[in-house]
Motif scaffolding. Structure first.
Motif, PDB file in Angstrom:
ATOM      1  N   ILE A 153      28.794  -3.499  37.776  1.00 63.22           N
ATOM      2  CA  ILE A 153      29.579  -2.277  38.024  1.00 63.22           C
ATOM      3  C   ILE A 153      29.851  -1.584  36.683  1.00 63.22           C
ATOM      4  O   ILE A 153      29.642  -0.378  36.542  1.00 63.22           O
ATOM      5  N   TRP A 154      30.312  -2.328  35.718  1.00 64.43           N
ATOM      6  CA  TRP A 154      30.683  -1.727  34.427  1.00 64.43           C
ATOM      7  C   TRP A 154      29.505  -1.033  33.730  1.00 64.43           C
ATOM      8  O   TRP A 154      29.688  -0.090  32.989  1.00 64.43           O
ATOM      9  N   THR A 155      28.300  -1.546  33.953  1.00 62.60           N
ATOM     10  CA  THR A 155      27.159  -0.983  33.206  1.00 62.60           C
ATOM     11  C   THR A 155      26.305  -0.043  34.058  1.00 62.60           C
ATOM     12  O   THR A 155      25.215   0.328  33.645  1.00 62.60           O
ATOM     13  N   GLN A 156      26.811   0.360  35.209  1.00 63.36           N
ATOM     14  CA  GLN A 156      25.999   1.226  36.092  1.00 63.36           C
ATOM     15  C   GLN A 156      25.499   2.482  35.374  1.00 63.36           C
ATOM     16  O   GLN A 156      24.370   2.914  35.572  1.00 63.36           O
ATOM     17  N   PHE A 157      26.358   3.076  34.556  1.00 65.17           N
ATOM     18  CA  PHE A 157      25.959   4.320  33.882  1.00 65.17           C
ATOM     19  C   PHE A 157      25.791   4.123  32.378  1.00 65.17           C
ATOM     20  O   PHE A 157      25.817   5.092  31.620  1.00 65.17           O
ATOM     21  N   ALA A 158      25.653   2.884  31.967  1.00 65.27           N
ATOM     22  CA  ALA A 158      25.574   2.609  30.527  1.00 65.27           C
ATOM     23  C   ALA A 158      24.184   2.930  29.972  1.00 65.27           C
ATOM     24  O   ALA A 158      23.178   2.759  30.667  1.00 65.27           O
ATOM     25  N   THR A 159      24.159   3.394  28.741  1.00 69.91           N
ATOM     26  CA  THR A 159      22.884   3.503  28.043  1.00 69.91           C
ATOM     27  C   THR A 159      22.453   2.065  27.703  1.00 69.91           C
ATOM     28  O   THR A 159      23.282   1.145  27.729  1.00 69.91           O
ATOM     29  N   MET A 196      24.568  13.013  41.053  1.00 66.19           N
ATOM     30  CA  MET A 196      24.965  11.799  40.327  1.00 66.19           C
ATOM     31  C   MET A 196      25.573  12.181  38.972  1.00 66.19           C
ATOM     32  O   MET A 196      25.143  13.149  38.338  1.00 66.19           O
ATOM     33  N   PRO A 197      26.589  11.408  38.520  1.00 67.65           N
ATOM     34  CA  PRO A 197      27.203  11.707  37.225  1.00 67.65           C
ATOM     35  C   PRO A 197      26.208  11.544  36.083  1.00 67.65           C
ATOM     36  O   PRO A 197      25.243  10.792  36.195  1.00 67.65           O
ATOM     37  N   ASN A 198      26.486  12.263  35.007  1.00 68.23           N
ATOM     38  CA  ASN A 198      25.716  12.040  33.781  1.00 68.23           C
ATOM     39  C   ASN A 198      26.225  10.766  33.138  1.00 68.23           C
ATOM     40  O   ASN A 198      27.426  10.501  33.159  1.00 68.23           O
ATOM     41  N   ALA A 199      25.321  10.021  32.550  1.00 65.00           N
ATOM     42  CA  ALA A 199      25.764   8.893  31.730  1.00 65.00           C
ATOM     43  C   ALA A 199      26.208   9.483  30.398  1.00 65.00           C
ATOM     44  O   ALA A 199      25.722  10.532  29.985  1.00 65.00           O
ATOM     45  N   ALA A 200      27.165   8.833  29.758  1.00 68.35           N
ATOM     46  CA  ALA A 200      27.723   9.401  28.517  1.00 68.35           C
ATOM     47  C   ALA A 200      26.673   9.474  27.416  1.00 68.35           C
ATOM     48  O   ALA A 200      25.744   8.708  27.403  1.00 68.35           O
TER      49      ALA A 200
END
Ligand SMILES: N[C@@H](CCC(=O)N[C@@H](CS)C(=O)NCC(=O)O)C(=O)O
Length: 258
Positions: free
Chosen positions: A127-133, A254-258
């Motif tokens: 969950i924590w790394t779903q949008f992680a680079t 979908m959200p942008n990843a940071a």
């Protein structure tokens, strides 16, 4: 050149306070771009952007204007994009009072679910790394043995505070049950920010199927499984009903990843 009129919503995928503001923006049809941050990595950017000594999401930004903290964001959106249908002027005080009471149990809800949830490292990390680079993912995965105890300390995830959280959640669930006997909506006869706040802050316990994180069978079983004592309560059923009736599709974009 960046568009200074564009609204950016900074979130964490699992954050129920972020869901409150995301829902409000979707419901009001206010265009925004969601920027999903990776837990732990979010800390410094939110501290700097918020300028209030806080590291929390949600935070909204339009041009150089930044607003952190969900009730402050609600006020600012009403001022900038109002009148909002979810904030009818004639019932404002009552709506804001209900917003305040459910905002107050949000941290307790997180505390309550993370205590057992932390036994499921693979789920938490997914969950924590779903949008992680890729590099964020490496940092969070390698740093988990340090991040986890820091997080537990910061959010007071311990048996004493979880027991207090349980009592407070229980009291609000009972309040909600009494309230919904009077009508489908908490104030008046249409959806307001009172309903959006109550439903989104209880959503991690109610696990509505519309929510991309809380609605998964793995989250239901491993994180929300502890909430058995309320699972079939009319209050959590109300949360699921309000989601089904009013939430629509989450993350149409979908959200942008940071
Ligand atoms: N009062 C804040 C609470 C927000 C909050 O607690 N957000 C959590 C996620 S649900 C968070 O950002 N936690 C990480 C941190 O505190 O750094 C609000 O209403 O926005």
């Amino acid at each position: 050149m960046s568009n200074t009129n564009a609204l950016t919503l900074y979130t964490i995928n699992m954050s129920h306070y972020s869901e409150k503001i995301r829902w409000l923006l979707d419901y009001e049809g206010i265009p925004y771009v969601e920027q999903a941050l990776t837990p732990a990595i979010h800390t410094l950017p939110m501290l700097l952007k918020g300028g209030r000594g806080q590291t929390t999401v949600p935070l909204v930004q339009r041009g150089s204007k930044r607003v952190q903290d969900s009730p402050r964001i609600v006020d600012w959106l009403a001022q900038e994009y109002g009148p909002l249908k979810s904030l009818p002027a004639e019932s404002l005080d009552e709506i804001i009072a209900i917003q305040r009471r459910f905002d107050a149990i949000g941290k307790g809800v997180a505390r309550y679910l993370y205590l057992p949830g932390f036994a499921h490292k693979a789920l938490i990390l997914d969950i924590w790394t779903q949008f992680a680079t890729p590099w964020e993912s490496r940092i969070v995965r390698a740093g988990y043995p340090i991040i986890k105890p820091m997080f537990k300390l910061k959010l007071k995830i311990n048996t004493k505070h979880v027991a207090i959280a349980e009592q407070r959640i229980d009291a609000e669930i009972k309040w909600l049950e009494a309230r919904i006997k009077q009508g489908r909506y908490l104030v008046g006869d249409s959806l307001t920010i009172a309903d959006i706040t109550a439903a989104s802050l209880l959503a991690p316990l109610a696990c509505p199927e519309e929510h991309p994180i809380y609605g998964t069978s793995e989250f239901r079983e491993k994180m929300a499984g502890v909430a058995k004592l309320w699972a079939d309560s009319p209050a959590l059923q109300w949360v699921r009903d309000i989601y089904a009736a009013h939430r629509g599709q989450i993350w149409q974009v979908m959200p942008n990843a940071a």
